[in-house]
Motif scaffolding. Structure first.
Motif, PDB file in Angstrom:
ATOM      1  N   ASN A  65      29.623  20.618   0.346  1.00  0.00           N
ATOM      2  CA  ASN A  65      28.496  21.350   0.928  1.00  0.00           C
ATOM      3  C   ASN A  65      28.873  22.805   1.129  1.00  0.00           C
ATOM      4  O   ASN A  65      28.109  23.721   0.799  1.00  0.00           O
ATOM      5  CB  ASN A  65      28.073  20.750   2.269  1.00  0.00           C
ATOM      6  CG  ASN A  65      27.301  19.466   2.125  1.00  0.00           C
ATOM      7  OD1 ASN A  65      26.744  19.180   1.066  1.00  0.00           O
ATOM      8  ND2 ASN A  65      27.273  18.666   3.169  1.00  0.00           N
ATOM      9  N   TRP A  66      30.054  23.019   1.721  1.00  0.00           N
ATOM     10  CA  TRP A  66      30.521  24.390   1.968  1.00  0.00           C
ATOM     11  C   TRP A  66      30.568  25.178   0.655  1.00  0.00           C
ATOM     12  O   TRP A  66      30.083  26.299   0.574  1.00  0.00           O
ATOM     13  CB  TRP A  66      31.910  24.339   2.618  1.00  0.00           C
ATOM     14  CG  TRP A  66      32.562  25.674   2.744  1.00  0.00           C
ATOM     15  CD1 TRP A  66      33.197  26.375   1.756  1.00  0.00           C
ATOM     16  CD2 TRP A  66      32.626  26.494   3.909  1.00  0.00           C
ATOM     17  NE1 TRP A  66      33.668  27.560   2.251  1.00  0.00           N
ATOM     18  CE2 TRP A  66      33.332  27.658   3.559  1.00  0.00           C
ATOM     19  CE3 TRP A  66      32.180  26.330   5.207  1.00  0.00           C
ATOM     20  CZ2 TRP A  66      33.588  28.674   4.472  1.00  0.00           C
ATOM     21  CZ3 TRP A  66      32.440  27.344   6.119  1.00  0.00           C
ATOM     22  CH2 TRP A  66      33.121  28.495   5.748  1.00  0.00           C
ATOM     23  N   ALA A  67      31.172  24.582  -0.362  1.00  0.00           N
ATOM     24  CA  ALA A  67      31.358  25.268  -1.636  1.00  0.00           C
ATOM     25  C   ALA A  67      30.040  25.546  -2.345  1.00  0.00           C
ATOM     26  O   ALA A  67      29.924  26.541  -3.065  1.00  0.00           O
ATOM     27  CB  ALA A  67      32.276  24.444  -2.536  1.00  0.00           C
ATOM     28  N   SER A  68      29.041  24.694  -2.116  1.00  0.00           N
ATOM     29  CA  SER A  68      27.765  24.873  -2.817  1.00  0.00           C
ATOM     30  C   SER A  68      26.820  25.841  -2.113  1.00  0.00           C
ATOM     31  O   SER A  68      25.855  26.301  -2.704  1.00  0.00           O
ATOM     32  CB  SER A  68      27.073  23.520  -3.000  1.00  0.00           C
ATOM     33  OG  SER A  68      26.622  23.035  -1.737  1.00  0.00           O
ATOM     34  N   MET A  69      27.102  26.165  -0.855  1.00  0.00           N
ATOM     35  CA  MET A  69      26.227  27.073  -0.108  1.00  0.00           C
ATOM     36  C   MET A  69      26.627  28.513  -0.382  1.00  0.00           C
ATOM     37  O   MET A  69      27.795  28.869  -0.337  1.00  0.00           O
ATOM     38  CB  MET A  69      26.314  26.795   1.397  1.00  0.00           C
ATOM     39  CG  MET A  69      25.756  25.478   1.809  1.00  0.00           C
ATOM     40  SD  MET A  69      25.860  25.351   3.607  1.00  0.00           S
ATOM     41  CE  MET A  69      25.624  23.628   3.811  1.00  0.00           C
TER      42      MET A  69
END
Length: 110
Positions: free
Chosen positions: A67-71
């Motif tokens: 999630n962090w990497a995709s935001m």
């Protein structure tokens, strides 16, 4: 000695311990509990927290890291990891970030 134990059994102490357990649920090993005053030992025996399943925790951290990497939006990242009542996985995500990239994103400090 007796007076000190009586003050620990007061409602102020139990209220404080309940607040701590609500905000940071944790448990103590039995050999550690044996070193606690009887009132604290009893409290933690009665208010034990289930041990986390390591595989489930790893899966949850992996998902949050993705999630962090995709935001891309800083405000979305901060909002996502600031939701009250969600599992406290942010520090795990930061640790994984260090292990995988050898750095911490500046957004993590916010």
């Amino acid at each position: 000695m007796g007076a000190g134990c009586e003050t620990l059994s007061g409602t102020w102490c139990k209220d404080l311990l309940n607040t701590i357990m609500q905000n940071t649920p944790h448990s103590w090993a039995n050999h550690t509990l044996q070193c606690f005053p009887p009132v604290l030992n009893e409290f933690f025996q009665q208010n034990s927290v289930a041990k986390e399943n390591k595989q489930q925790l790893k899966k949850a951290v992996e998902e949050e890291f993705r999630n962090w990497a995709s935001m891309n939006n800083e405000n979305d990242i901060i909002a996502h990891f600031s939701v009250p009542g969600t599992p406290p996985l942010f520090l795990c995500v930061v640790w994984k970030m260090i292990l995988e990239t050898d750095r911490i994103s500046p957004i993590a400090y916010k």
